[in-house]
Structure formats: C-alpha cells, structure tokens
Design a protein around this motif. Sequence first.
Motif, mmCIF file in Angstrom:
data_model
loop_
_atom_site.group_PDB
_atom_site.id
_atom_site.type_symbol
_atom_site.label_atom_id
_atom_site.label_comp_id
_atom_site.label_asym_id
_atom_site.label_seq_id
_atom_site.Cartn_x
_atom_site.Cartn_y
_atom_site.Cartn_z
ATOM 1 N N LEU A 1 1.013 9.376 -5.691
ATOM 2 C CA LEU A 1 1.315 10.750 -5.288
ATOM 3 C C LEU A 1 2.290 11.399 -6.260
ATOM 4 O O LEU A 1 2.098 12.555 -6.672
ATOM 5 C CB LEU A 1 1.887 10.769 -3.874
ATOM 6 C CG LEU A 1 2.188 12.144 -3.289
ATOM 7 C CD1 LEU A 1 0.928 12.998 -3.245
ATOM 8 C CD2 LEU A 1 2.782 12.010 -1.913
ATOM 9 N N SER A 2 3.306 10.703 -6.687
ATOM 10 C CA SER A 2 4.265 11.227 -7.664
ATOM 11 C C SER A 2 3.579 11.533 -8.993
ATOM 12 O O SER A 2 3.852 12.552 -9.622
ATOM 13 C CB SER A 2 5.395 10.235 -7.894
ATOM 14 O OG SER A 2 6.145 10.064 -6.729
ATOM 15 N N GLY A 3 2.703 10.651 -9.409
ATOM 16 C CA GLY A 3 1.969 10.867 -10.654
ATOM 17 C C GLY A 3 1.065 12.084 -10.591
ATOM 18 O O GLY A 3 0.995 12.872 -11.537
ATOM 19 N N LEU A 4 0.379 12.244 -9.479
ATOM 20 C CA LEU A 4 -0.494 13.409 -9.326
ATOM 21 C C LEU A 4 0.310 14.707 -9.333
ATOM 22 O O LEU A 4 -0.099 15.696 -9.945
ATOM 23 C CB LEU A 4 -1.305 13.296 -8.029
ATOM 24 C CG LEU A 4 -2.407 12.236 -8.032
ATOM 25 C CD1 LEU A 4 -2.961 12.030 -6.630
ATOM 26 C CD2 LEU A 4 -3.522 12.630 -8.991
ATOM 27 N N ARG A 5 1.440 14.698 -8.657
ATOM 28 C CA ARG A 5 2.290 15.892 -8.639
ATOM 29 C C ARG A 5 2.871 16.159 -10.032
ATOM 30 O O ARG A 5 3.036 17.315 -10.420
ATOM 31 C CB ARG A 5 3.407 15.732 -7.611
ATOM 32 C CG ARG A 5 2.926 15.619 -6.181
ATOM 33 C CD ARG A 5 2.286 16.858 -5.655
ATOM 34 N NE ARG A 5 3.311 17.882 -5.540
ATOM 35 C CZ ARG A 5 3.077 19.159 -5.425
ATOM 36 N NH1 ARG A 5 1.854 19.592 -5.389
ATOM 37 N NH2 ARG A 5 4.053 20.018 -5.343
ATOM 38 N N ALA B 1 -0.896 18.624 -10.022
ATOM 39 C CA ALA B 1 -1.864 18.730 -8.925
ATOM 40 C C ALA B 1 -1.252 19.486 -7.755
ATOM 41 O O ALA B 1 -0.078 19.314 -7.438
ATOM 42 C CB ALA B 1 -2.284 17.336 -8.461
ATOM 43 N N THR B 2 -2.054 20.328 -7.140
ATOM 44 C CA THR B 2 -1.607 21.026 -5.933
ATOM 45 C C THR B 2 -1.588 20.013 -4.787
ATOM 46 O O THR B 2 -2.180 18.932 -4.910
ATOM 47 C CB THR B 2 -2.562 22.174 -5.581
ATOM 48 O OG1 THR B 2 -3.833 21.623 -5.237
ATOM 49 C CG2 THR B 2 -2.702 23.161 -6.737
ATOM 50 N N PRO B 3 -0.944 20.353 -3.677
ATOM 51 C CA PRO B 3 -0.968 19.411 -2.548
ATOM 52 C C PRO B 3 -2.389 19.056 -2.090
ATOM 53 O O PRO B 3 -2.667 17.909 -1.752
ATOM 54 C CB PRO B 3 -0.201 20.152 -1.456
ATOM 55 C CG PRO B 3 0.758 21.021 -2.205
ATOM 56 C CD PRO B 3 -0.011 21.464 -3.419
ATOM 57 N N PHE C 1 0.834 -1.206 0.000
ATOM 58 C CA PHE C 1 0.000 0.000 0.000
ATOM 59 C C PHE C 1 0.866 1.251 0.000
ATOM 60 O O PHE C 1 0.594 2.205 -0.728
ATOM 61 C CB PHE C 1 -0.931 -0.002 1.214
ATOM 62 C CG PHE C 1 -1.891 1.150 1.224
ATOM 63 C CD1 PHE C 1 -3.001 1.147 0.399
ATOM 64 C CD2 PHE C 1 -1.682 2.230 2.049
ATOM 65 C CE1 PHE C 1 -3.888 2.201 0.397
ATOM 66 C CE2 PHE C 1 -2.563 3.298 2.058
ATOM 67 C CZ PHE C 1 -3.666 3.284 1.228
ATOM 68 N N SER C 2 1.923 1.244 0.792
ATOM 69 C CA SER C 2 2.806 2.412 0.874
ATOM 70 C C SER C 2 3.491 2.683 -0.460
ATOM 71 O O SER C 2 3.612 3.845 -0.873
ATOM 72 C CB SER C 2 3.868 2.215 1.949
ATOM 73 O OG SER C 2 3.268 2.042 3.198
ATOM 74 N N SER C 3 3.935 1.652 -1.134
ATOM 75 C CA SER C 3 4.632 1.864 -2.401
ATOM 76 C C SER C 3 3.671 2.373 -3.468
ATOM 77 O O SER C 3 4.020 3.275 -4.236
ATOM 78 C CB SER C 3 5.329 0.589 -2.862
ATOM 79 O OG SER C 3 4.382 -0.426 -3.108
ATOM 80 N N SER C 4 2.456 1.843 -3.531
ATOM 81 C CA SER C 4 1.499 2.338 -4.515
ATOM 82 C C SER C 4 1.068 3.760 -4.172
ATOM 83 O O SER C 4 0.839 4.587 -5.062
ATOM 84 C CB SER C 4 0.288 1.414 -4.610
ATOM 85 O OG SER C 4 -0.404 1.375 -3.390
ATOM 86 N N GLY D 1 -7.192 13.360 -4.216
ATOM 87 C CA GLY D 1 -7.108 12.206 -5.112
ATOM 88 C C GLY D 1 -6.714 10.939 -4.383
ATOM 89 O O GLY D 1 -7.248 9.866 -4.635
ATOM 90 N N LEU D 2 -5.751 11.058 -3.464
ATOM 91 C CA LEU D 2 -5.340 9.896 -2.685
ATOM 92 C C LEU D 2 -6.457 9.400 -1.776
ATOM 93 O O LEU D 2 -6.658 8.195 -1.621
ATOM 94 C CB LEU D 2 -4.093 10.222 -1.847
ATOM 95 C CG LEU D 2 -2.806 10.364 -2.659
ATOM 96 C CD1 LEU D 2 -1.698 10.882 -1.763
ATOM 97 C CD2 LEU D 2 -2.417 9.053 -3.282
#
Length: 56
Positions: free
Chosen positions: A33-37, A41-43, A25-28, A49-50
């Motif tokens: 999060l990297s993809g959204l950034r 995407a703003t924080p 779960f942590s790795s996905s 999204g997460l």
Amino acid sequence: MSLTRTDVPIAVPIGAGVVTVLVGFSSSFAVVLSGLRAVGATPGQAASGLLALTVL
C-alpha cells in the motif's frame, strides 16, 4: 515438571501459525500500500491493486 511434545494441545501450534500468517500478510499489505501511494496511485487504484495481489 516439563511439558513433553504430547502434553501440548494441537491448538497451540495451529494458533501460532494463524497469528504468524496474519502478521506476515498484514505487514506485506502495508508495504505494498505504501509503495502504491508513493508512485501516485489514488486510493481507488491502490485498493484495486491490493485486491489483485490478494487474489493472485
């Protein structure tokens, strides 16, 4: 002396499963999060999204 299947306490495989779930779960979570950034995407948007992906 070798351990047989009945000598291993039930907590060992359950603990291994819990660790596996947390690592997976942590790795996905980090990849999403990297993809959204990366798409700008703003924080706040990334957090939203997460949250949406976690609930689904």
